[in-house]
Design a protein around this motif. Structure first.
Motif, mmCIF file in Angstrom:
data_model
loop_
_atom_site.group_PDB
_atom_site.id
_atom_site.type_symbol
_atom_site.label_atom_id
_atom_site.label_comp_id
_atom_site.label_asym_id
_atom_site.label_seq_id
_atom_site.Cartn_x
_atom_site.Cartn_y
_atom_site.Cartn_z
ATOM 1 N N GLY A 1 1.654 1.990 53.471
ATOM 2 C CA GLY A 1 1.150 2.985 52.526
ATOM 3 C C GLY A 1 0.685 4.244 53.221
ATOM 4 N N MET A 2 0.040 4.072 54.371
ATOM 5 C CA MET A 2 -0.390 5.247 55.132
ATOM 6 C C MET A 2 0.812 6.050 55.615
ATOM 7 S SD MET A 2 -3.577 3.788 57.373
ATOM 8 C CE MET A 2 -5.126 3.330 56.575
ATOM 9 N N LYS B 1 -0.827 -2.637 55.313
ATOM 10 C CA LYS B 1 -1.473 -1.460 54.744
ATOM 11 C C LYS B 1 -0.969 -0.167 55.387
ATOM 12 C CE LYS B 1 -6.060 0.307 53.571
ATOM 13 N NZ LYS B 1 -7.524 0.038 53.635
ATOM 14 N N TRP C 1 -1.771 -1.819 48.960
ATOM 15 C CA TRP C 1 -1.405 -2.878 49.891
ATOM 16 C C TRP C 1 -2.444 -3.982 49.982
ATOM 17 C CZ3 TRP C 1 3.312 -3.870 51.413
ATOM 18 C CH2 TRP C 1 4.258 -2.874 51.190
ATOM 19 N N SER D 1 -4.614 8.844 47.140
ATOM 20 C CA SER D 1 -4.790 7.823 48.173
ATOM 21 C C SER D 1 -6.191 7.880 48.773
ATOM 22 C CB SER D 1 -3.745 8.004 49.279
ATOM 23 O OG SER D 1 -2.444 7.761 48.786
ATOM 24 N N VAL E 1 -1.783 3.633 49.442
ATOM 25 C CA VAL E 1 -2.511 2.965 50.518
ATOM 26 C C VAL E 1 -3.258 1.744 49.996
ATOM 27 C CG1 VAL E 1 -4.311 3.212 52.266
ATOM 28 C CG2 VAL E 1 -2.738 5.104 51.820
ATOM 29 N N THR E 2 -4.053 1.943 48.968
ATOM 30 C CA THR E 2 -4.874 0.847 48.429
ATOM 31 C C THR E 2 -4.016 -0.233 47.789
ATOM 32 O OG1 THR E 2 -6.453 2.591 47.920
ATOM 33 C CG2 THR E 2 -6.987 0.404 47.123
ATOM 34 N N SER F 1 -12.050 0.269 48.886
ATOM 35 C CA SER F 1 -11.165 -0.011 50.024
ATOM 36 C C SER F 1 -11.309 -1.444 50.488
ATOM 37 C CB SER F 1 -11.489 0.934 51.169
ATOM 38 O OG SER F 1 -10.692 0.645 52.283
ATOM 39 N N GLU G 1 -9.148 4.966 48.079
ATOM 40 C CA GLU G 1 -9.716 4.287 49.242
ATOM 41 C C GLU G 1 -11.248 4.417 49.278
ATOM 42 O OE1 GLU G 1 -8.428 2.534 52.445
ATOM 43 O OE2 GLU G 1 -7.544 1.951 50.538
#
Length: 622
Positions: free
Chosen positions: A111-112, A108, A101, A402, A98-99, A621, A406
């Motif tokens: 990634g999620m 983003k 991205w 993740s 996630v991060t 984040s 974040e």
């Protein structure tokens, strides 16, 4: 425009000034203790249950040895490029899916989506691990319970072996309502699953599987609650062990009567099958599922690497090992299926199955006919247990890392609690899969959740990095890590070949994805709709996060905001201080150097401060 030397002098001065700026620290991100930790974990992650129970069946169904041709072609066109890409961006940034991205904040949600896919698959994957645990426990007996018809769960349809089923069928002494089934099949359906007639009847929770599922999640927690420091040590056993068992099983299987015929059935090419588009589609999908792209696990595992680890070399080694493992496992499986067919007096195509039918019905039945059958059963199910957990570790770690990356200030010091909560939640979500109708729920999740969404995620990932971030910039990043730029062929693969192939695979997966079924039973409409909703869950974050990012970004127009969000954030780059200066110097030395980093001209001091904050917080984040 400043000269390169003056820029470097300014850069040095700025770094000295930044050192004096206090930034709150969080607990450091722990990495692998050695290179083999990463390599073995990646091998364990990539080599999953599909290598054992899906690839051999696909190979048999799709032309035997002829199937190797499309399989290897798609490995070259899709497997290697995506594996290399994900390992490189993970290692370069030391960030989770996630991060990471920050490389292109507009996307983003990709990634999620990776985290969502891994989280859903974790739910039912550990249910399969629970099945193997139960079979493993039941193997510690003098007489295997699936080898005879004298158990309480057997009925008058039960026969001891496949040969009796075939003999009775040949004599036409059964009716459609009284078809004979083997003892191993009744053990699986009547005892392990205690299966109901359909998804409408969930039945009660199977307490045996409830205990086994609890043990499976306890194993995951014990191996991951301290992060990769413990996981790396575990993988020194967990990754090589299945290979040892496969070798032992192959040696034993090759000595059985009928083994040679089974292996011939597996590898003798049927070239006419190559004219069938389904064969090429199956090969492409198998590469996608087995190598592990777009799940987030590769990025996560690579993020714990040393910055200067040779990611290029590792990205070549792991897919090759994965491919060879699939082929090798086919020899193990078909040597025993050949023996089973020989014993039953029939052909291999009458006994071959895929998926759970192979692992929990056909192979156990064959093992039950061997001398010292409990020993071979223990080895086989211990191997499945280890292979299943290897893949589960990486998928679950994807979610944990993740969240921590974040919100590092909040969660990095609470990893044990986060791992415990995560395991407990996933355990609760898995309970519907261990009811008497749980196999129908599991089939929905497996049918829809790890199919078309994976291809779309990987397609967007490849296009964004190759076209928006740019392969030229990406090549320089790789050079910072390994000391040289990869061959120019990767430029064309990432920009043209691989996205085109992925798009073709995505179309194939959509076109061929029919309504879910289990053992010939159709599902009601509401269950099919539920399956599509689960499958789309991984794609929803992509447009949703685009909207949120655009709303939260400064700019007079939407186009201006999008432009800002399609260039790397200020804190994108290496995580260690000694690598940051080299990274900044690798960028073009002109007045818009930092425009390439955040979309607008900024002061060098501000950019360096952003990087220093990344070092200290290691994952704040966006």
């Amino acid at each position: 425009m400043s000269s390169n030397n003056s820029f470097k002098d300014t850069d040095s001065v700025m770094m000295e000034k930044i050192e004096q700026i206090p930034v709150p620290k969080t607990k450091a991100r722990v990495g692998w203790q050695g290179r083999m930790d990463f390599l073995l974990t990646c091998i364990g992650y990539a080599v999953g249950l599909g290598n054992i129970w899906r690839f051999p069946y696909l190979c048999y169904k799709s032309g035997g040895g002829a199937f190797f041709i499309p399989y290897i072609i798609f490995l070259l066109l899709c497997g290697f490029p995506l594996f290399f890409l994900e390992v490189s961006i993970g290692q370069f940034s030391s960030l989770s899916p996630v991060t990471i991205w920050r490389i292109c904040p507009l996307f983003k949600g990709v990634g999620m989506g990776m985290v969502v896919v891994s989280a859903i698959v974790c739910i039912y994957y550990n249910v399969i691990v629970a099945w193997t645990i139960y079979y493993l426990f039941m193997s510690f007996r003098n007489v295997l319970p699936w080898s005879h018809c004298l158990n309480s769960w057997n009925d008058d349809r039960c026969v001891d072996g496949l040969e009796e089923v075939l003999n009775i069928t040949a004599l036409n002494i059964t009716s459609a309502n009284h078809t004979k089934v083997t003892a191993s099949e009744q053990f699986w359906e009547n005892h392990v699953l205690a299966i109901t007639d359909g998804i409408e009847d969930s039945g009660r929770v199977r307490w045996q599987l409830f205990i086994c599922l609890s043990l499976a999640w306890l194993c995951v927690f014990l191996c991951l609650f301290k992060g990769v420091k413990v996981l790396g040590k575990v993988m020194h056993f967990a990754a090589p062990f299945p290979y040892l068992v496969l070798i032992v099983l192959l040696i034993r299987g090759s000595q059985l009567p009928g083994a040679v015929e089974g292996i011939k059935f597996y590898i003798i090419p049927r070239w006419e099958k190559l004219a069938d588009y389904q064969v090429w589609g199956d090969a492409a999908l198998q590469i996608f599922y087995s190598v592990g792209m777009a799940w987030g696990g590769l990025i996560t595992m690579a993020s714990y690497n040393n910055f200067h680890n040779n990611a290029y070399r590792d990205a070549m080694i792991v897919p090759i090992i994965n491919c060879c493992t699939s082929i090798f496992a086919g020899f193990v499986i078909f040597s025993v299926l050949g023996f089973m067919a020989h014993t039953a007096g029939t052909t291999v195509d009458e006994v071959v199955k895929q998926g759970p039918g192979l692992a929990f019905v056909a192979y156990p039945e064959a093992v039950a006919k061997l001398p010292f059958s409990p020993l071979w059963a223990v080895l086989f199910f211990l191997m499945l247990f280890t292979i299943g957990l290897d893949s589960q570790f990486a998928m679950f770690e994807t979610g944990i890392s993740s969240f921590i990356d974040e919100y590092p200030r909040l969660l990095r010091s609470k990893r044990v609690l986060l791992a415990a909560v995560g395991c407990f939640v996933e355990f609760l979500l898995g309970i519907p899969c261990i009811t008497q109708g749980g196999i129908y729920v599991l089939q929905i999740m497996d049918w829809y959740c790890a199919s078309f969404s994976l291809m779309m995620i990987s397609l967007i990932e490849c296009v964004v990095i190759a076209w928006i971030y740019g392969t030229e910039r990406f090549f320089k990043d790789i050079e910072l890590m390994i000391g040289y730029q990869p061959h120019a062929i990767w430029h064309y693969m990432w920009r043209f070949v691989t996205p085109t192939v992925i798009f073709g695979i995505w179309l194939f997966s959509i076109i061929t994805l029919g309504p879910v079924t289990y053992d010939g039973k159709n599902y009601p409409t509401w269950a099919i709709v539920l399956g599509w909703i689960l499958g789309l869950l991984a794609l929803v974050p992509i447009p949703l996060m685009m909207i949120i990012q655009i709303i939260n970004t400064d700019g007079e127009t939407i186009i201006e905001r999008v432009k800002k969000l399609t260039v790397p954030a200020k804190n994108w780059g290496p995580s260690k201080e000694e690598d940051i200066e080299r990274y900044i110097q690798s960028l073009s030395y002109n007045e818009s150097t930092f425009s390439n980093m955040n979309g607008c001209p900024v002061d060098c001091e501000e950019a360096l401060l952003q990087h220093k904050q990344k070092i200290e917080t290691n994952g704040t984040s966006l």
